[in-house]
Enzyme design. Structure first.
Site, PDB file in Angstrom:
ATOM      1  N   GLU A 120       8.611  -5.814  13.790  1.00  0.00           N
ATOM      2  CA  GLU A 120       7.881  -6.029  12.549  1.00  0.00           C
ATOM      3  C   GLU A 120       6.393  -5.847  12.802  1.00  0.00           C
ATOM      4  O   GLU A 120       5.964  -5.578  13.930  1.00  0.00           O
ATOM      5  CB  GLU A 120       8.189  -7.417  11.967  1.00  0.00           C
ATOM      6  CG  GLU A 120       9.634  -7.559  11.507  1.00  0.00           C
ATOM      7  CD  GLU A 120       9.931  -8.904  10.862  1.00  0.00           C
ATOM      8  OE1 GLU A 120       8.980  -9.655  10.598  1.00  0.00           O
ATOM      9  OE2 GLU A 120      11.114  -9.196  10.629  1.00  0.00           O
ATOM     10  N   HIS A 238       2.348 -12.335   1.512  1.00  0.00           N
ATOM     11  CA  HIS A 238       3.209 -11.274   2.035  1.00  0.00           C
ATOM     12  C   HIS A 238       2.927  -9.997   1.259  1.00  0.00           C
ATOM     13  O   HIS A 238       2.831 -10.023   0.031  1.00  0.00           O
ATOM     14  CB  HIS A 238       4.683 -11.658   1.904  1.00  0.00           C
ATOM     15  CG  HIS A 238       5.580 -10.856   2.786  1.00  0.00           C
ATOM     16  ND1 HIS A 238       5.882  -9.533   2.528  1.00  0.00           N
ATOM     17  CD2 HIS A 238       6.229 -11.166   3.933  1.00  0.00           C
ATOM     18  CE1 HIS A 238       6.681  -9.077   3.473  1.00  0.00           C
ATOM     19  NE2 HIS A 238       6.912 -10.049   4.341  1.00  0.00           N
ATOM     20  N   ARG A 285      -0.242  -8.678   8.566  1.00  0.00           N
ATOM     21  CA  ARG A 285       0.050  -8.896   7.148  1.00  0.00           C
ATOM     22  C   ARG A 285      -1.210  -8.984   6.291  1.00  0.00           C
ATOM     23  O   ARG A 285      -1.225  -8.497   5.165  1.00  0.00           O
ATOM     24  CB  ARG A 285       0.876 -10.180   6.985  1.00  0.00           C
ATOM     25  CG  ARG A 285       2.320  -9.986   7.351  1.00  0.00           C
ATOM     26  CD  ARG A 285       3.116 -11.258   7.177  1.00  0.00           C
ATOM     27  NE  ARG A 285       4.521 -11.015   7.468  1.00  0.00           N
ATOM     28  CZ  ARG A 285       5.436 -11.947   7.545  1.00  0.00           C
ATOM     29  NH1 ARG A 285       5.098 -13.219   7.360  1.00  0.00           N
ATOM     30  NH2 ARG A 285       6.693 -11.654   7.806  1.00  0.00           N
ATOM     31  N   HIS A 346       3.105 -16.539   0.478  1.00  0.00           N
ATOM     32  CA  HIS A 346       4.307 -16.537   1.317  1.00  0.00           C
ATOM     33  C   HIS A 346       4.363 -17.663   2.343  1.00  0.00           C
ATOM     34  O   HIS A 346       5.388 -18.328   2.489  1.00  0.00           O
ATOM     35  CB  HIS A 346       4.407 -15.188   2.037  1.00  0.00           C
ATOM     36  CG  HIS A 346       5.603 -15.048   2.915  1.00  0.00           C
ATOM     37  ND1 HIS A 346       6.887 -15.099   2.430  1.00  0.00           N
ATOM     38  CD2 HIS A 346       5.720 -14.860   4.264  1.00  0.00           C
ATOM     39  CE1 HIS A 346       7.750 -14.933   3.428  1.00  0.00           C
ATOM     40  NE2 HIS A 346       7.065 -14.804   4.551  1.00  0.00           N
ATOM     41  N   ARG A 381      -0.413 -15.638  10.508  1.00  0.00           N
ATOM     42  CA  ARG A 381       0.821 -15.740  11.288  1.00  0.00           C
ATOM     43  C   ARG A 381       1.387 -14.376  11.652  1.00  0.00           C
ATOM     44  O   ARG A 381       1.503 -13.494  10.805  1.00  0.00           O
ATOM     45  CB  ARG A 381       1.870 -16.530  10.499  1.00  0.00           C
ATOM     46  CG  ARG A 381       3.230 -16.578  11.195  1.00  0.00           C
ATOM     47  CD  ARG A 381       4.193 -17.498  10.489  1.00  0.00           C
ATOM     48  NE  ARG A 381       4.599 -17.028   9.182  1.00  0.00           N
ATOM     49  CZ  ARG A 381       5.621 -16.206   8.954  1.00  0.00           C
ATOM     50  NH1 ARG A 381       6.315 -15.720   9.963  1.00  0.00           N
ATOM     51  NH2 ARG A 381       5.935 -15.868   7.721  1.00  0.00           N
TER      52      ARG A 381
END
Length: 536
Positions: A120, A238, A285, A346, A381
């Site tokens: 990811e 997100h 992100r 998110h 994160r």
């Protein structure tokens, strides 16, 4: 009012709370047993909706190492990640995976029965385990619930809110007050160990991937009791939530889809991430979210698109069955059609300040999972580090509690008695303040003014609006119903996020100030407690 005693009370039934309950039951002598409190049903939590997976540095994954994972985590955290915490959690990842497997969690495997690893955003190698294709959170949660339900001596309160912590004159947390909203019944619970595992704050925003239970309850509960909170300005949005449907709670299109090569495109089918970051769709992100937000502004559109048409339909359905099913409900075939996506609130990097074993600034109070802030995530994160943190902190919490004194021998003192008295008397139950309007205004204010791009003018406007909503809200203690308790908590959390965002006069990770676009090289994490705020 009912009165009971337990050795340990766990508030929340996500992965962190369930894992902690199972380990406590298995490894620690608890003379008065364990109580789990959950706001809805045991299986319902934010963890359940986690799609992508769980990071783990496994010995069989020869391309990976703890040092690589730590480096990726620190980079994503934009300079505020605690390196020692990242190292501690990374080095224990394989151990907790093995224990989760012993509790019935089946991570996906290939045709040779070897664990599958995917990639990811901002990860340097494939290291993310997944289960059920794109239903990792649900699979872990379901396995833990099944295991826990086989242990008949663990007490569970469903449809129950924790509404007040009971702190004695020595500032030690000795229990809590709960409210069962189905029965309209309050209960005083004495317990030497209170563990908050209530998840995040997504419902503070008009658009979120989080379910409607995520109203910041545990963080507000701890803050009201005087616990220190940390990094409250860092809300992760997100990049790719499904942009169809009229519900503010948006379905998540996992980052793993981009990990499989999907591209972000505008309304004309043109890619755009090359304008923003050399890592393209697999940039952190916060970078991808702001890129999408900017493209939506430029093109005056409500969403962009995810192009996954290079993935054959059968493969997409097998790898992402949940996402595929949702797309097909809207007559979208991901192998042929672009998927409309837009950013959505998110994950919360801030929360109750804790060590990796869950200890907070208040004796007797512990916090794990998204409600806690260990310093692992910093300002942003790293994808799929959340379930890992839940598991490791739950694991370490139980290790620390093996030497904890679970005896309940101190009598209820005057300070606790006074707190209890606030909940013993009836209140006026006429809701003349229109809670639905307060709820809607709060969410709209946070989305418009304290969202992806911030500035001082917007933040001050938000602060003024939230203060007005607080003036309208008339229940500092006992509330008429569940929704009022949630609004009480949301107002507390909104106020803190705004205050922290105003204080951070720089742009870092998920906190972007267009009036201070540069990073302050000497800036550090912020902390605050109710006690220090009152003194200030």
């Amino acid at each position: 009012m009912k009165h009971s005693k337990y050795s340990a009370v766990i508030i929340g039934s996500g992965i962190a709370g369930l894992y902690a309950a199972i380990k406590l039951h298995k490894e620690v002598n608890l003379p008065n047993g364990i109580l789990i409190i959950t706001k809805t049903k045991l299986i319902e939590s934010n963890s359940k909706y986690a799609q992508g997976g769980m990071v783990s540095v496994m010995p069989e994954n020869k391309l990976d190492s703890c040092s690589l994972h730590i480096e990726d985590t620190i980079k994503a955290g934009a300079g505020l990640t605690d390196a020692k915490v990242a190292e501690f959690i990374s080095k224990r990842s394989a151990e907790v995976v093995k224990e989760l497997q012993s509790f019935g969690v089946d991570f996906d495997r290939d045709e040779n029965n070897k664990l599958k690893f995917t990639k990811e955003a901002a990860h340097s190698v494939n290291r993310i385990l997944h289960a059920g294709g794109d239903a990792t959170g649900f699979c872990i949660e379901n396995a833990l619930v099944k295991y826990l339900m086989s242990k008949k001596d663990i007490k569970i309160y469903e449809q129950t809110l924790a509404v007040e912590l009971l702190k004695n004159q020595n500032n030690i947390c000795r229990g809590l007050i709960t409210y069962n909203y189905d029965e309209n019944e309050y209960e005083v619970i004495e317990a030497p160990a209170i563990i908050i595992a209530t998840g995040g704050i997504g419902q503070l925003y008009k658009y979120t991937t989080n379910p409607d239970i995520t109203t910041g309850d545990g963080i507000a509960l701890a803050y009201r009791a005087g616990a220190i909170v940390k990094d409250m300005e860092f809300v992760q949005f997100h990049p790719t939530a499904f942009a169809l449907g009229d519900n503010g709670t948006m379905f998540l299109i996992s980052e793993a889809v981009r990990g499989e090569g999907a591209k972000l495109v505008d309304k004309n089918g043109n890619t755009f991430m090359e304008k923003y970051d050399k890592r393209l769709e697999l940039a952190p992100r916060d970078v991808v979210t702001r890129a999408i937000f900017n493209e939506m502004q430029i093109t005056n559109t409500k969403n962009v698109y995810l192009d996954a048409t290079h993935i054959k339909e059968r493969k997409f359905e097998k790898r992402f069955p949940t996402i595929y099913g949702t797309c097909r409900e809207y007559k979208i075939n991901p192998a042929e059609n672009y998927i409309p996506v837009s950013p959505s609130a998110h994950y919360f990097m801030g929360g109750i300040k804790t060590k990796v074993n869950g200890t907070t600034s208040l004796n007797g109070l512990f916090a794990i999972g998204e409600a806690a802030c260990t310093g692992l995530h910093g300002a942003n994160r790293l994808a799929s580090n959340s379930i890992l943190e839940c598991a490791v902190t739950a694991f370490e919490l139980v290790e620390g509690l093996k030497d904890f004194d679970f005896s309940i021998d101190a009598p209820i003192d005057d300070k606790i008695s006074k707190t209890i008295s606030f909940y013993e008397h009836d209140i006026l139950k006429t809701d003349n303040q229109n809670s639905e309007e307060i709820f809607t205004q709060l969410k709209q204010t946070m989305w418009n003014n304290v969202g992806i791009v911030r500035n001082e003018k917007k933040l001050l406007e938000a602060q003024e609006k939230i203060n007005k909503l607080k003036e309208q809200f008339a229940y500092p203690y006992k509330c008429p119903n569940r929704s009022q308790y949630e609004i009480r908590n949301m107002l507390t959390i909104a106020d803190l996020i705004i205050e922290f965002a105003l204080n951070r006069k720089e742009s870092r990770g998920a906190h972007y100030r267009e009036d201070f676009p540069q990073k302050d090289l000497i800036a550090e994490s912020q902390t605050l407690s109710k006690n220090t705020r009152m003194k200030g």
